[in-house]
Design a protein around this motif. Structure first.
Motif, PDB file in Angstrom:
ATOM      1  N   ASN A   1       0.830  -1.202   0.000  1.00 19.42           N
ATOM      2  CA  ASN A   1       0.000   0.000   0.000  1.00 19.42           C
ATOM      3  C   ASN A   1       0.867   1.256   0.000  1.00 19.42           C
ATOM      4  OD1 ASN A   1      -2.655   1.430   0.449  1.00 19.42           O
ATOM      5  ND2 ASN A   1      -1.565   2.053   2.293  1.00 19.42           N
ATOM      6  N   TRP A   2       1.945   1.243   0.775  1.00 22.15           N
ATOM      7  CA  TRP A   2       2.884   2.375   0.818  1.00 22.15           C
ATOM      8  C   TRP A   2       3.486   2.606  -0.563  1.00 22.15           C
ATOM      9  CZ3 TRP A   2       4.614   4.962   5.422  1.00 22.15           C
ATOM     10  CH2 TRP A   2       5.650   5.877   5.209  1.00 22.15           C
ATOM     11  N   PHE A   3       3.873   1.512  -1.231  1.00 22.36           N
ATOM     12  CA  PHE A   3       4.530   1.623  -2.527  1.00 22.36           C
ATOM     13  C   PHE A   3       3.590   2.171  -3.596  1.00 22.36           C
ATOM     14  CE2 PHE A   3       5.339  -0.423  -6.661  1.00 22.36           C
ATOM     15  CZ  PHE A   3       6.530   0.204  -6.979  1.00 22.36           C
ATOM     16  N   VAL A   4       2.413   1.600  -3.733  1.00 19.98           N
ATOM     17  CA  VAL A   4       1.525   2.013  -4.829  1.00 19.98           C
ATOM     18  C   VAL A   4       1.006   3.426  -4.642  1.00 19.98           C
ATOM     19  CG1 VAL A   4       0.861  -0.357  -5.367  1.00 19.98           C
ATOM     20  CG2 VAL A   4      -0.552   1.005  -3.799  1.00 19.98           C
ATOM     21  N   ASN A   5       0.949   3.907  -3.407  1.00 25.03           N
ATOM     22  CA  ASN A   5       0.493   5.268  -3.161  1.00 25.03           C
ATOM     23  C   ASN A   5       1.630   6.273  -3.161  1.00 25.03           C
ATOM     24  OD1 ASN A   5      -2.546   5.326  -2.532  1.00 25.03           O
ATOM     25  ND2 ASN A   5      -1.830   3.557  -1.368  1.00 25.03           N
ATOM     26  N   ASN A   6       2.851   5.793  -3.420  1.00 24.08           N
ATOM     27  CA  ASN A   6       4.030   6.657  -3.577  1.00 24.08           C
ATOM     28  C   ASN A   6       4.228   7.565  -2.366  1.00 24.08           C
ATOM     29  OD1 ASN A   6       6.290   7.502  -5.067  1.00 24.08           O
ATOM     30  ND2 ASN A   6       5.193   9.249  -5.907  1.00 24.08           N
ATOM     31  N   LEU A   7       4.081   6.990  -1.180  1.00 24.24           N
ATOM     32  CA  LEU A   7       4.227   7.759   0.048  1.00 24.24           C
ATOM     33  C   LEU A   7       5.702   8.028   0.344  1.00 24.24           C
ATOM     34  CD1 LEU A   7       1.607   5.884   2.262  1.00 24.24           C
ATOM     35  CD2 LEU A   7       1.294   7.959   0.918  1.00 24.24           C
ATOM     36  N   LYS A   8       5.956   9.066   1.106  1.00 22.55           N
ATOM     37  CA  LYS A   8       7.329   9.422   1.456  1.00 22.55           C
ATOM     38  C   LYS A   8       7.610   9.015   2.894  1.00 22.55           C
ATOM     39  CE  LYS A   8       7.698  13.331  -1.738  1.00 22.55           C
ATOM     40  NZ  LYS A   8       7.979  14.779  -1.869  1.00 22.55           N
ATOM     41  N   PRO A   9       8.869   8.556   3.152  1.00 25.34           N
ATOM     42  CA  PRO A   9       9.972   8.339   2.214  1.00 25.34           C
ATOM     43  C   PRO A   9       9.667   7.186   1.267  1.00 25.34           C
ATOM     44  CG  PRO A   9      10.539   7.472   4.362  1.00 25.34           C
ATOM     45  CD  PRO A   9       9.241   8.192   4.538  1.00 25.34           C
ATOM     46  N   HIS A  10      10.122   7.320   0.019  1.00 23.27           N
ATOM     47  CA  HIS A  10       9.755   6.386  -1.032  1.00 23.27           C
ATOM     48  C   HIS A  10      10.320   4.994  -0.769  1.00 23.27           C
ATOM     49  CE1 HIS A  10       8.010   9.588  -3.342  1.00 23.27           C
ATOM     50  NE2 HIS A  10       9.136  10.267  -3.313  1.00 23.27           N
ATOM     51  N   LEU A  11       9.480   4.008  -0.937  1.00 16.71           N
ATOM     52  CA  LEU A  11       9.875   2.607  -0.815  1.00 16.71           C
ATOM     53  C   LEU A  11      10.308   2.110  -2.185  1.00 16.71           C
ATOM     54  CD1 LEU A  11      10.089  -0.116   0.613  1.00 16.71           C
ATOM     55  CD2 LEU A  11       7.618  -0.388   0.326  1.00 16.71           C
ATOM     56  N   THR A  12      11.589   1.789  -2.335  1.00 17.53           N
ATOM     57  CA  THR A  12      12.089   1.302  -3.620  1.00 17.53           C
ATOM     58  C   THR A  12      11.693  -0.148  -3.816  1.00 17.53           C
ATOM     59  OG1 THR A  12      14.217   0.634  -2.666  1.00 17.53           O
ATOM     60  CG2 THR A  12      14.051   2.883  -3.552  1.00 17.53           C
ATOM     61  N   ILE A  13      11.661  -0.561  -5.060  1.00 20.11           N
ATOM     62  CA  ILE A  13      11.204  -1.899  -5.398  1.00 20.11           C
ATOM     63  C   ILE A  13      12.361  -2.892  -5.498  1.00 20.11           C
ATOM     64  CG2 ILE A  13      11.357  -1.798  -7.918  1.00 20.11           C
ATOM     65  CD1 ILE A  13       8.308  -2.944  -5.808  1.00 20.11           C
ATOM     66  N   THR A  14      13.588  -2.432  -5.319  1.00 23.49           N
ATOM     67  CA  THR A  14      14.741  -3.324  -5.369  1.00 23.49           C
ATOM     68  C   THR A  14      14.782  -4.208  -4.131  1.00 23.49           C
ATOM     69  OG1 THR A  14      16.121  -1.671  -4.267  1.00 23.49           O
ATOM     70  CG2 THR A  14      16.078  -1.645  -6.685  1.00 23.49           C
ATOM     71  N   VAL A  15      15.507  -5.341  -4.219  1.00 26.87           N
ATOM     72  CA  VAL A  15      15.653  -6.203  -3.047  1.00 26.87           C
ATOM     73  C   VAL A  15      16.811  -5.750  -2.172  1.00 26.87           C
ATOM     74  CG1 VAL A  15      14.570  -8.213  -4.091  1.00 26.87           C
ATOM     75  CG2 VAL A  15      17.031  -7.877  -4.367  1.00 26.87           C
ATOM     76  N   TRP A  16      17.764  -4.997  -2.732  1.00 33.77           N
ATOM     77  CA  TRP A  16      18.842  -4.492  -1.893  1.00 33.77           C
ATOM     78  C   TRP A  16      18.347  -3.257  -1.127  1.00 33.77           C
ATOM     79  CZ3 TRP A  16      19.699   0.423  -3.502  1.00 33.77           C
ATOM     80  CH2 TRP A  16      19.522   0.721  -4.863  1.00 33.77           C
ATOM     81  N   GLY A  17      19.076  -2.915  -0.061  1.00 38.65           N
ATOM     82  CA  GLY A  17      18.648  -1.812   0.787  1.00 38.65           C
ATOM     83  C   GLY A  17      17.572  -2.222   1.768  1.00 38.65           C
ATOM     84  N   LYS A  18      17.417  -3.525   1.990  1.00 36.83           N
ATOM     85  CA  LYS A  18      16.395  -4.042   2.888  1.00 36.83           C
ATOM     86  C   LYS A  18      16.981  -5.161   3.742  1.00 36.83           C
ATOM     87  CE  LYS A  18      12.756  -2.885  -0.387  1.00 36.83           C
ATOM     88  NZ  LYS A  18      13.676  -2.190  -1.317  1.00 36.83           N
ATOM     89  N   LEU A  19      16.381  -5.369   4.892  1.00 34.31           N
ATOM     90  CA  LEU A  19      16.708  -6.511   5.737  1.00 34.31           C
ATOM     91  C   LEU A  19      15.405  -7.214   6.068  1.00 34.31           C
ATOM     92  CD1 LEU A  19      18.978  -8.036   7.261  1.00 34.31           C
ATOM     93  CD2 LEU A  19      18.402  -6.643   9.271  1.00 34.31           C
ATOM     94  N   TYR A  20      15.325  -8.490   5.715  1.00 35.01           N
ATOM     95  CA  TYR A  20      14.114  -9.272   5.903  1.00 35.01           C
ATOM     96  C   TYR A  20      14.289 -10.272   7.042  1.00 35.01           C
ATOM     97  CZ  TYR A  20      13.347  -7.950   0.945  1.00 35.01           C
ATOM     98  OH  TYR A  20      13.209  -7.285  -0.234  1.00 35.01           O
TER      99      TYR A  20
END
Length: 300
Positions: free
Chosen positions: A160-179
């Motif tokens: 929901n955050w991604f499709v609504n382009n909320l800030k700070p922007h959530l990038t779609i890449t897999v790097w820059g994340k910890l799962y």
């Protein structure tokens, strides 16, 4: 949306193993900087699963050099099969409680693991994500910021955050994340993507599995603008076909699982992307744009 303030204090004790998956194909130019950024982490409890995807340059020699000096580096060699296959090999081999991805021309700031882990633990989220800092081909890790505290924002449903382009922007890449490893337990990259978009599709499915995410508003990943990378290569039929494939996968996968407003925004976003790749970008970038138009006109 709830905003929290976290203070970076003493280094973390062992709260779990972090597995970092690094797909490597002919990356000798910048590879050592990525590996050194792992060795410089303030959180020492990690393993790096290095997938040598059939490199023909000196990449394997560099990997062996680091693995010889540090047992946390583990090398797996396979015939060249593409980045999606390499990441899948890594996912099958990890032992960690947490998983991160690192491209061989990018770098992690020294406190990446420590801060991202603290954010995950304090928010009880399934995924933490941070901002990136761009650098050119001549920069090294000195471009990272230094700081003593950070802010995190928690919110349910990353999609929901991604499709609504909320800030700070959530990038779609897999790097820059910890799962959390449990989030990715049953996920794998689709290997029929030829040159790009495989992480976009994977991330959409991963977002769907996270009832809560946490955003660290610090630039903890250094993204190198490498002129030889896939994202900087000239536009190709293969790249366009991958984006069309992405749209079709998303339509099929999320047809029943998303609320209608989110689903429609996702369709609109992906359809616009396909239009850009099939019509606009060929006209702007390719001398033979009519070849692209003739092929993709029925779809448009």
């Amino acid at each position: 949306m709830k905003k929290r303030r976290f203070i970076v204090g003493q280094p973390l004790t062992n709260v779990g193993l972090v597995s970092v998956i690094v797909p490597v194909y002919n990356a000798e130019k910048f590879l050592k900087y990525s590996l050194e950024s792992l060795q410089n982490q303030t959180y020492p409890f990690w393993e790096a699963v290095l997938i040598n995807d059939g490199s023909t340059d000196g990449s394997l020699s560099i990997l062996q050099q680091y693995a010889l000096g540090d047992s946390r580096f583990k090398i797996i060699t396979q015939p060249n099969s593409g980045v999606a296959s390499a990441r899948n090999t890594g996912l099958a081999a990890v032992h960690g409680d947490y998983i991160a991805f690192l491209d061989p021309d990018d770098m992690l700031c020294p406190q990446f693991m420590e801060i991202m882990l603290k954010a995950l633990l304090q928010s009880d989220a399934g995924m933490a994500w941070c901002e990136k800092k761009k650098c050119n081909e001549s920069d090294s890790l000195k471009v990272c910021d230094t700081y003593s505290r950070y802010y995190a924002i928690t919110r349910g449903l990353a999609l929901n955050w991604f499709v609504n382009n909320l800030k700070p922007h959530l990038t779609i890449t897999v790097w820059g994340k910890l799962y959390k490893a449990s989030v990715l337990k049953n996920l794998r990259f689709y290997t029929d993507f030829k040159v790009m978009a495989e992480d976009f599709e994977f991330s959409l499915r991963a977002f769907e599995l996270c009832s809560k995410t946490v955003c660290v508003q610090r630039k903890l990943v250094v993204y190198r603008q490498n002129s030889a990378s896939l994202t900087h290569r000239p536009l190709s039929f293969a790249a366009i076909d991958d984006h069309i494939r992405l749209l079709r996968y998303a339509v099929w996968h999320f047809r029943d699982s998303l609320d209608r407003p989110i689903r429609h925004k996702l369709w609109h976003l992906l359809s616009r992307m396909v239009l850009l790749y099939t019509c606009i970008f060929p006209y702007q970038q390719a001398g033979n744009y009519t070849d692209f138009w003739d092929k993709y006109r029925p779809l448009c």
